[in-house]
Design a protein around this motif. Structure first.
Motif, mmCIF file in Angstrom:
data_model
loop_
_atom_site.group_PDB
_atom_site.id
_atom_site.type_symbol
_atom_site.label_atom_id
_atom_site.label_comp_id
_atom_site.label_asym_id
_atom_site.label_seq_id
_atom_site.Cartn_x
_atom_site.Cartn_y
_atom_site.Cartn_z
ATOM 1 N N ILE A 93 7.376 78.922 49.319
ATOM 2 C CA ILE A 93 8.450 80.000 48.922
ATOM 3 C C ILE A 93 7.937 80.815 47.562
ATOM 4 C CG2 ILE A 93 10.646 80.734 48.310
ATOM 5 C CD1 ILE A 93 11.618 78.257 50.129
ATOM 6 N N ALA A 94 7.556 79.747 46.617
ATOM 7 C CA ALA A 94 7.061 80.264 45.346
ATOM 8 C C ALA A 94 5.690 81.149 45.631
ATOM 9 C CB ALA A 94 6.878 79.151 44.303
ATOM 10 N N GLY A 95 4.797 80.624 46.387
ATOM 11 C CA GLY A 95 3.789 81.231 46.685
ATOM 12 C C GLY A 95 3.777 82.496 47.404
ATOM 13 N N SER A 96 4.811 82.811 48.159
ATOM 14 C CA SER A 96 5.180 84.226 49.032
ATOM 15 C C SER A 96 5.650 84.983 48.186
ATOM 16 C CB SER A 96 5.915 84.009 50.009
ATOM 17 O OG SER A 96 5.312 82.954 51.023
ATOM 18 N N PHE A 97 6.601 84.505 47.299
ATOM 19 C CA PHE A 97 7.230 85.532 46.037
ATOM 20 C C PHE A 97 6.087 85.976 45.275
ATOM 21 C CE2 PHE A 97 11.871 83.715 46.652
ATOM 22 C CZ PHE A 97 12.122 85.015 47.475
ATOM 23 N N SER A 98 5.412 85.051 44.812
ATOM 24 C CA SER A 98 4.223 85.614 43.955
ATOM 25 C C SER A 98 3.363 86.630 44.712
ATOM 26 C CB SER A 98 3.446 84.434 43.484
ATOM 27 O OG SER A 98 2.220 84.787 42.796
ATOM 28 N N GLN A 99 2.891 86.215 46.054
ATOM 29 C CA GLN A 99 2.000 87.246 46.681
ATOM 30 C C GLN A 99 2.830 88.759 46.950
ATOM 31 O OE1 GLN A 99 0.152 85.978 50.286
ATOM 32 N NE2 GLN A 99 -1.127 87.644 50.157
ATOM 33 N N LEU A 100 4.195 88.529 46.745
ATOM 34 C CA LEU A 100 4.874 89.839 46.917
ATOM 35 C C LEU A 100 5.335 90.507 45.956
ATOM 36 C CD1 LEU A 100 7.438 88.462 49.861
ATOM 37 C CD2 LEU A 100 5.447 90.200 50.254
ATOM 38 N N GLY A 101 4.791 89.968 44.523
ATOM 39 C CA GLY A 101 5.126 90.526 43.268
ATOM 40 C C GLY A 101 6.233 90.114 42.780
ATOM 41 N N TYR A 102 6.851 89.016 43.023
ATOM 42 C CA TYR A 102 8.088 88.787 42.378
ATOM 43 C C TYR A 102 7.865 87.498 41.592
ATOM 44 C CZ TYR A 102 10.637 91.699 45.562
ATOM 45 O OH TYR A 102 10.745 92.767 46.220
ATOM 46 N N HIS A 103 7.968 87.420 40.314
ATOM 47 C CA HIS A 103 7.753 86.344 39.473
ATOM 48 C C HIS A 103 9.111 85.907 38.558
ATOM 49 C CE1 HIS A 103 3.618 86.306 40.179
ATOM 50 N NE2 HIS A 103 3.483 87.565 40.241
ATOM 51 N N ASN A 104 9.132 84.662 38.101
ATOM 52 C CA ASN A 104 10.082 84.340 37.261
ATOM 53 C C ASN A 104 9.433 83.140 36.336
ATOM 54 O OD1 ASN A 104 11.914 81.902 36.459
ATOM 55 N ND2 ASN A 104 13.546 82.686 37.419
ATOM 56 N N ASP A 105 9.308 83.754 35.132
ATOM 57 C CA ASP A 105 8.634 83.089 34.062
ATOM 58 C C ASP A 105 8.804 81.597 33.951
ATOM 59 O OD1 ASP A 105 7.074 85.313 33.608
ATOM 60 O OD2 ASP A 105 8.482 85.739 31.836
ATOM 61 N N ALA A 106 10.159 80.967 33.927
ATOM 62 C CA ALA A 106 10.621 79.817 33.559
ATOM 63 C C ALA A 106 10.090 78.971 35.030
ATOM 64 C CB ALA A 106 12.052 79.561 33.650
ATOM 65 N N LEU A 107 10.272 79.539 36.165
ATOM 66 C CA LEU A 107 9.709 78.832 37.518
ATOM 67 C C LEU A 107 8.126 78.783 37.458
ATOM 68 C CD1 LEU A 107 9.911 77.913 40.480
ATOM 69 C CD2 LEU A 107 9.973 80.491 41.295
ATOM 70 N N ASP A 108 7.346 79.901 37.010
ATOM 71 C CA ASP A 108 6.025 79.628 36.890
ATOM 72 C C ASP A 108 5.459 78.681 35.946
ATOM 73 O OD1 ASP A 108 5.680 81.727 38.841
ATOM 74 O OD2 ASP A 108 5.213 83.188 37.190
ATOM 75 N N ARG A 109 6.237 78.262 34.991
ATOM 76 C CA ARG A 109 5.773 77.317 33.921
ATOM 77 C C ARG A 109 5.931 76.076 34.447
ATOM 78 N NH1 ARG A 109 8.052 80.649 29.982
ATOM 79 N NH2 ARG A 109 10.221 79.732 30.196
ATOM 80 N N TRP A 110 7.184 75.850 35.338
ATOM 81 C CA TRP A 110 7.593 74.598 35.792
ATOM 82 C C TRP A 110 6.513 74.119 37.048
ATOM 83 C CZ3 TRP A 110 9.307 70.227 34.794
ATOM 84 C CH2 TRP A 110 9.929 69.351 35.963
ATOM 85 N N LEU A 111 6.116 75.270 37.722
ATOM 86 C CA LEU A 111 5.078 75.051 38.832
ATOM 87 C C LEU A 111 3.709 74.396 38.183
ATOM 88 C CD1 LEU A 111 5.739 78.075 41.063
ATOM 89 C CD2 LEU A 111 6.186 75.765 41.582
ATOM 90 N N ARG A 112 3.211 75.206 37.060
ATOM 91 C CA ARG A 112 2.175 74.554 36.287
ATOM 92 C C ARG A 112 2.161 73.140 36.127
ATOM 93 N NH1 ARG A 112 1.675 80.037 34.803
ATOM 94 N NH2 ARG A 112 3.018 79.680 32.957
ATOM 95 N N ILE A 113 3.348 72.841 35.506
ATOM 96 C CA ILE A 113 3.502 71.159 35.367
ATOM 97 C C ILE A 113 3.583 70.266 36.488
ATOM 98 C CG2 ILE A 113 4.935 69.514 34.435
ATOM 99 C CD1 ILE A 113 5.875 71.865 32.227
ATOM 100 N N LEU A 114 4.355 70.895 37.515
ATOM 101 C CA LEU A 114 4.566 70.177 38.667
ATOM 102 C C LEU A 114 3.264 69.964 39.687
ATOM 103 C CD1 LEU A 114 6.938 68.742 39.575
ATOM 104 C CD2 LEU A 114 7.452 70.904 40.989
ATOM 105 N N PHE A 115 2.298 71.162 39.513
ATOM 106 C CA PHE A 115 1.211 70.934 40.485
ATOM 107 C C PHE A 115 -0.126 71.169 39.566
ATOM 108 C CE2 PHE A 115 4.480 73.058 43.056
ATOM 109 C CZ PHE A 115 4.588 72.073 44.060
ATOM 110 N N ASP A 116 0.124 70.227 38.828
ATOM 111 C CA ASP A 116 -1.272 69.774 37.933
ATOM 112 C C ASP A 116 -2.186 69.093 38.903
ATOM 113 O OD1 ASP A 116 -2.093 68.756 34.899
ATOM 114 O OD2 ASP A 116 -3.286 68.318 36.567
ATOM 115 N N PRO A 117 -3.534 69.936 39.303
ATOM 116 C CA PRO A 117 -4.543 69.236 40.177
ATOM 117 C C PRO A 117 -4.673 67.911 40.154
ATOM 118 C CG PRO A 117 -5.285 71.331 39.369
ATOM 119 C CD PRO A 117 -4.094 70.974 38.447
#
Lengths: 321, 206
Positions: A93-117
């Motif tokens: 869902i987050a990826g689709s929103f991103s591709q559609l141009g919708y961003h939430n800064d806090a969500l993006d920061r949390w995703l970067r922590i959560l999906f550390d490779p």
């Protein structure tokens, strides 16, 4: 209604009429809402393909905006991922929103922590779901784009084509969607893989149509379009023959859809037909995209007699040479 | 009959079987299969054998019209000297309202539109295997192997994959025939083996 574009518009009208039913907020409890994220996520995914097509780009903005508001501009998604960090599927869902141009800064920061490779919990996932995960992570710039089949995938191993099952067919089709980026990169699949699909996908589709599973038939048609198979025109024609005059596509016979039990709006017909309709819509829009961009880097599979069939007067073009 | 070393020996053996086959469907079917095998080996059916084939087929028609019609399809695929169009029409008519014949004829007839299309035949075999129509799959596989022998595909990826598919399909049917203790299926698999052996230029182990 004759042209592919007309049929696409018809399907989009059905989706538009049923848009409120795609909401996960129809679930009364948090658990119910989690279950109803499936149709919501799938609707969003379809939007990411629709915006690539000139004919549907603008008209779908309303739907995208509605979805973004439904998610409380990403805040609800953030809350979900904080409460359930194990639900890595939510990245779709987050990826689709991103591709559609919708961003939430806090969500993006949390995703970067959560999906550390280094800490990605993807080891136990089936190959196609790993492909889906990395596809959406790439949309969020959390991993590089990938264009290769997982070594454990059916198409990488290419077993005897007659032992395939319905479940494996679903997995195979989705693997193709993500590796080719829904047909944008058909050449991401090697010639031997494309040849394997060219040979056997029409047989699988034939068996699927005999069994009346038009949902899976739609997935196979979309796969054929993504890879630019010779048979794609014929398959699309067949798929169009089961589109209802109201724009929807029928699903599997006697569906055991359980999603309605989680919704306060227990519309059985919607929950039975929404998925095949989304798949049919994807197939139709992918056809339009393929016609606009026939991807000259994809060579026809050698040794096949050309059997491209016109669809409502539109001939599928495989290459420009 | 299969070990007949000359057309004359084949004729003698064939006559014996036809005489014995009155009222015996299995023997009649065996005789027809022997002719199929003969055709596969020699590609061209001697005229008098072709006439006998018609007699034999008529004989069998009374006992089992379905088999007769199906053999018409096989014959058609093999390009025999019999009037193919007439046979095809006959097969189609007989296929009506007979699910068993329809399913098998559909597979064998898959190739009717383009007899040179190994691709369509391979797809038909795959479909038959998915439907567990093993006899049909074996019959069609025999035709495919024969076709690959007489007109080898060019060295493309499609050719390689179809060739691999045929070999794997035969191994699979071998296994099924062994498990099923089905003499009819075993016979059809043996025929396919015979063709494969000839295609590869090695002695058949029949």
């Amino acid at each position: 209604v004759n042209s592919v574009q007309d049929r696409l518009n018809l399907a989009l009208e059905w989706i538009g009429r049923h848009q409120p039913l795609f909401s996960y907020r129809l679930g009364q409890s948090p658990r119910d809402q989690l279950m109803l994220l499936k149709p919501f996520a799938e609707l969003l995914l379809v939007q990411t393909v629709l915006v690539r097509n000139q004919g549907t780009r603008l008209s779908q903005r309303t739907c995208c905006e509605w979805a973004w508001q439904e998610s409380d501009r990403g805040e609800h998604l953030l809350a979900l991922l904080q409460a359930r960090p194990d639900l890595i599927e939510l990245v779709t869902i987050a990826g689709s929103f991103s591709q559609l141009g919708y961003h939430n800064d806090a969500l993006d920061r949390w995703l970067r922590i959560l999906f550390d490779p280094r800490a990605l919990p993807d080891g136990e996932l089936p190959a196609w779901r790993r492909a889906a995960l990395f596809y959406h992570l790439a949309q969020l710039d959390l991993c590089p784009p990938f264009r290769a089949l997982d070594k454990d995938a059916w198409l990488a191993r290419r077993p005897d084509p007659w032992i395939i099952s319905e479940e494996r067919l679903y997995a195979l089709t989705h693997h193709v969607f993500y590796v080719t980026d829904f047909g944008v990169q058909p050449a991401a699949l090697d010639d031997d893989v494309r040849c394997y699909l060219e040979l056997w996908l029409p047989v699988w589709a034939d068996r699927t149509s005999i069994e009346g599973n038009w949902d899976l038939f739609g997935e196979l048609t979309l796969t054929a379009l993504c890879v630019r198979l010779e048979s794609s025109g014929q398959l699309l024609q067949q798929l169009l023959s089961v589109q209802d005059p109201d724009g929807s596509f029928v699903g599997v016979p006697n569906p055991i859809s359980t999603l309605q039990q989680f919704s306060i709006h227990r519309d059985e017909a919607f929950y039975a037909n929404y998925h095949p309709t989304l798949v049919g819509t994807l197939a139709l829009v992918t056809h339009q995209i393929v016609c606009d961009d026939p991807s000259p880097d994809v060579r026809p599979v050698k040794g096949l007699v050309s059997a491209a069939l016109p669809v409502d007067g539109i001939r599928l073009t495989r290459d420009r040479s | 009959l299969l070990s007949a070393s000359s057309p004359e020996a084949f004729r003698h053996g064939f006559y014996d079987i036809v005489q014995d086959s009155h009222g015996n469907e299995d023997l009649g079917a065996f005789a027809l299969d022997a002719i199929t095998w003969w055709q596969i080996r020699h590609l061209e059916l001697p005229p008098d054998i072709a006439v006998m084939l018609i007699s034999c087929r008529n004989l069998q028609s009374q006992a089992d019209k379905r088999n007769s019609a199906l053999d018409g399809f096989t014959e058609l695929m093999l390009g025999s000297s019999i009037d193919c169009e007439t046979r095809a029409e006959e097969c189609t008519v007989r296929a009506d309202n007979d699910w068993y014949l329809s399913s098998r004829a559909a597979v064998l007839g898959y190739n009717l539109a383009d007899p040179s299309s190994e691709l369509e035949l391979a797809r038909a075999i795959c479909s038959a295997l998915m439907e567990c129509e093993f006899v049909t799959a074996a019959q069609a596989l025999t035709v495919l192997l024969n076709s690959l022998r007489s007109t080898p595909l060019e060295g493309s990826e499609v050719a390689r994959q179809i060739s691999d598919f045929a070999a794997r399909g035969l191994a699979y049917l071998d296994g099924i025939a062994g498990l099923a203790s089905d003499s009819w299926l075993a016979w059809e698999v043996l025929l396919a083996h015979a063709v494969l052996s000839e295609r590869l230029g090695i002695e058949t182990h029949l």
